[in-house]
Design a protein around this motif. Structure first.
Motif, short mmCIF file in Angstrom:
data_model
loop_
_atom_site.label_atom_id
_atom_site.label_comp_id
_atom_site.label_asym_id
_atom_site.label_seq_id
_atom_site.Cartn_x
_atom_site.Cartn_y
_atom_site.Cartn_z
N GLY A 1 99.68 47.15 19.39
CA GLY A 1 100.12 45.87 18.86
C GLY A 1 101.61 45.84 18.57
N ARG A 2 102.12 46.94 18.03
CA ARG A 2 103.54 46.97 17.67
C ARG A 2 104.46 47.02 18.89
NH1 ARG A 2 103.95 50.80 12.21
NH2 ARG A 2 102.44 49.60 10.98
N ALA A 3 103.91 47.27 20.05
CA ALA A 3 104.72 47.22 21.27
C ALA A 3 105.10 45.79 21.64
CB ALA A 3 103.97 47.88 22.42
N LEU A 4 104.35 44.80 21.13
CA LEU A 4 104.64 43.38 21.38
C LEU A 4 104.79 43.09 22.88
CD1 LEU A 4 107.27 42.65 18.55
CD2 LEU A 4 104.77 42.53 18.44
N ALA A 5 103.97 43.76 23.68
CA ALA A 5 104.15 43.72 25.14
C ALA A 5 103.98 42.34 25.74
CB ALA A 5 103.17 44.70 25.79
N ASP A 6 103.24 41.46 25.07
CA ASP A 6 102.91 40.17 25.68
C ASP A 6 103.89 39.06 25.29
OD1 ASP A 6 100.72 41.42 26.82
OD2 ASP A 6 99.43 40.97 25.10
N THR A 7 105.07 39.45 24.87
CA THR A 7 106.12 38.48 24.59
C THR A 7 106.60 37.81 25.88
OG1 THR A 7 106.86 39.93 22.79
CG2 THR A 7 108.40 38.21 23.50
N ASP A 8 106.98 36.54 25.80
CA ASP A 8 107.64 35.87 26.94
C ASP A 8 109.13 36.23 26.89
OD1 ASP A 8 105.12 34.78 27.12
OD2 ASP A 8 105.80 32.72 27.32
N TRP A 9 109.40 37.47 27.24
CA TRP A 9 110.74 38.03 27.06
C TRP A 9 111.82 37.21 27.74
CZ3 TRP A 9 110.64 41.78 23.56
CH2 TRP A 9 109.48 42.58 23.44
N HIS A 10 112.90 36.95 27.01
CA HIS A 10 114.14 36.36 27.54
C HIS A 10 114.00 34.92 28.06
CE1 HIS A 10 115.55 40.47 27.33
NE2 HIS A 10 114.72 40.87 28.27
N ILE A 11 112.86 34.28 27.84
CA ILE A 11 112.69 32.94 28.40
C ILE A 11 113.69 31.95 27.80
CG2 ILE A 11 111.13 30.94 28.21
CD1 ILE A 11 110.62 32.41 30.69
N ASP A 12 113.97 32.04 26.51
CA ASP A 12 114.96 31.16 25.92
C ASP A 12 116.33 31.40 26.53
OD1 ASP A 12 114.65 33.65 24.72
OD2 ASP A 12 115.11 32.96 22.70
N ARG A 13 116.66 32.64 26.80
CA ARG A 13 117.93 32.97 27.45
C ARG A 13 117.96 32.43 28.88
NH1 ARG A 13 120.25 39.17 28.35
NH2 ARG A 13 122.15 38.59 29.50
N LEU A 14 116.85 32.50 29.57
CA LEU A 14 116.79 32.07 30.95
C LEU A 14 117.10 30.58 31.10
CD1 LEU A 14 116.05 33.21 33.81
CD2 LEU A 14 113.75 32.35 33.39
N GLU B 1 104.82 28.62 34.21
CA GLU B 1 104.56 30.03 33.94
C GLU B 1 105.26 30.85 35.02
OE1 GLU B 1 103.04 32.80 31.46
OE2 GLU B 1 101.80 30.99 31.44
N LEU B 2 106.29 31.57 34.62
CA LEU B 2 107.06 32.38 35.56
C LEU B 2 106.55 33.81 35.58
CD1 LEU B 2 110.63 31.23 34.49
CD2 LEU B 2 109.32 30.38 36.45
N ALA B 3 106.47 34.39 36.74
CA ALA B 3 106.24 35.82 36.82
C ALA B 3 107.50 36.53 36.32
CB ALA B 3 105.93 36.23 38.26
N GLN B 4 107.34 37.45 35.40
CA GLN B 4 108.51 38.09 34.81
C GLN B 4 109.30 38.92 35.82
OE1 GLN B 4 106.90 40.08 31.34
NE2 GLN B 4 107.09 38.23 30.09
N GLU C 1 109.51 44.56 34.25
CA GLU C 1 108.21 44.32 33.64
C GLU C 1 107.64 45.55 32.94
OE1 GLU C 1 106.27 40.70 36.13
OE2 GLU C 1 105.91 42.69 36.93
N ARG C 2 108.49 46.35 32.38
CA ARG C 2 108.06 47.52 31.61
C ARG C 2 109.08 47.75 30.49
NH1 ARG C 2 109.92 49.11 36.45
NH2 ARG C 2 107.83 49.23 37.29
N PRO C 3 108.66 48.41 29.42
CA PRO C 3 109.60 48.68 28.33
C PRO C 3 110.83 49.41 28.86
CG PRO C 3 107.36 49.23 27.68
CD PRO C 3 107.32 48.94 29.15
#
Length: 264
Positions: free
Chosen positions: A34-47, A220-223, A229-231
């Motif tokens: 859970g603490r990995a927060l892997a399912d975040t929509d990373w950087h979408i606001d920046r995009l 929905e964008l593919a990351q 797509e990995r830490p």
């Protein structure tokens, strides 16, 4: 808590899953997964930021593992019969438990999180949609999302790059759907799906009321199109700068269409 930026154009960008904040008491109950927060929509606001279009944005900084503001308050499944995650997720997108033993939220805790985090987001979103519609007579909620392109627990094979969701053509006008689909299909080197695995979340389905001049769609964008797509989930400028002009053209097409009311 909810971040609202008011724009002058008839589009509101929803940003429900870019937040990474987890209150300390909830953080203590998350396990390593859970603490990995892997399912975040990373950087979408920046995009989407800085595309040169004066659109409104509504964003929650709270992570989806606290509560998923793109799920119904009643926690009804968006995709009956398919694996998914709920209002207060118990697993990540790979089906792995995200809480320490005995720390998953109970009914009382879920109710508290709805009041503290879910309701304020939708109050802010509803208010901004109403403001924009009052100004223009029409409004579009463009819900911004991304997800890893390969998640066997949720879908088979590799996800297309650009996934348009309109609740099976019910959440926006047919011409709006067609304009977005056409623009996406014209984008070289990107694969597109319309109402495929992702048809639009609860937000799209709840706010999309075309007969009332209030439209909604989910992108929905593919990351893999803009990041690793990995830490540690790094932004890839080489990929992002190819994708951003496509997103600009999609939004610009929609603005031109909205300014041509009535939609047909």
């Amino acid at each position: 808590m909810i971040e609202v930026v008011q724009g002058s154009l008839p589009i509101v960008l929803g940003l429900p899953h870019t937040g990474t904040e987890v209150p300390p008491d909830i953080w203590e109950g998350l396990n390593e997964t859970g603490r990995a927060l892997a399912d975040t929509d990373w950087h979408i606001d920046r995009l989407y930021n800085g595309l040169g279009l004066d659109v409104s944005t509504v964003r929650t900084p709270i992570h989806r593992y606290v509560i998923d503001v793109n799920r119904s308050p009643e926690d009804n499944s968006l995709y009956p019969g398919l694996n998914t995650t709920g209002l207060c997720p118990l697993t990540d997108f790979d089906g792995k438990v995200i809480h320490l033993e005995g720390a998953a939220p109970d009914a009382a805790e879920i109710a508290r999180r709805k009041e503290a985090y879910h309701t304020p987001y939708h109050d802010a979103l509803s208010t901004e949609l109403a403001r924009v519609k009052a100004k223009h007579g029409v409004v579009l909620l463009y819900d911004c999302h991304s997800i890893r392109s390969v998640i066997p627990y949720l879908f088979e094979e590799t996800l297309p790059d650009l996934n348009i969701g309109t609740n099976s053509s019910q959440s926006c006008s047919p011409i709006m759907e067609r304009v977005v689909h056409t623009r996406c299909r014209a984008a070289q080197d990107y694969r597109t799906a319309l109402n495929g695995r992702f048809k639009g979340g609860w937000t799209t389905r709840h706010y999309g009321k075309p007969a009332q001049n209030q439209h909604a769609l989910q992108m929905e964008l593919a990351q893999s199109t803009y990041m690793d797509e990995r830490p540690p989930w790094q932004w890839r400028a080489d990929k992002a700068e190819r994708l951003r002009p496509v997103l600009y053209r999609i939004l610009n097409d929609l603005i031109e269409l909205l300014n041509e009311r009535p939609l047909r």
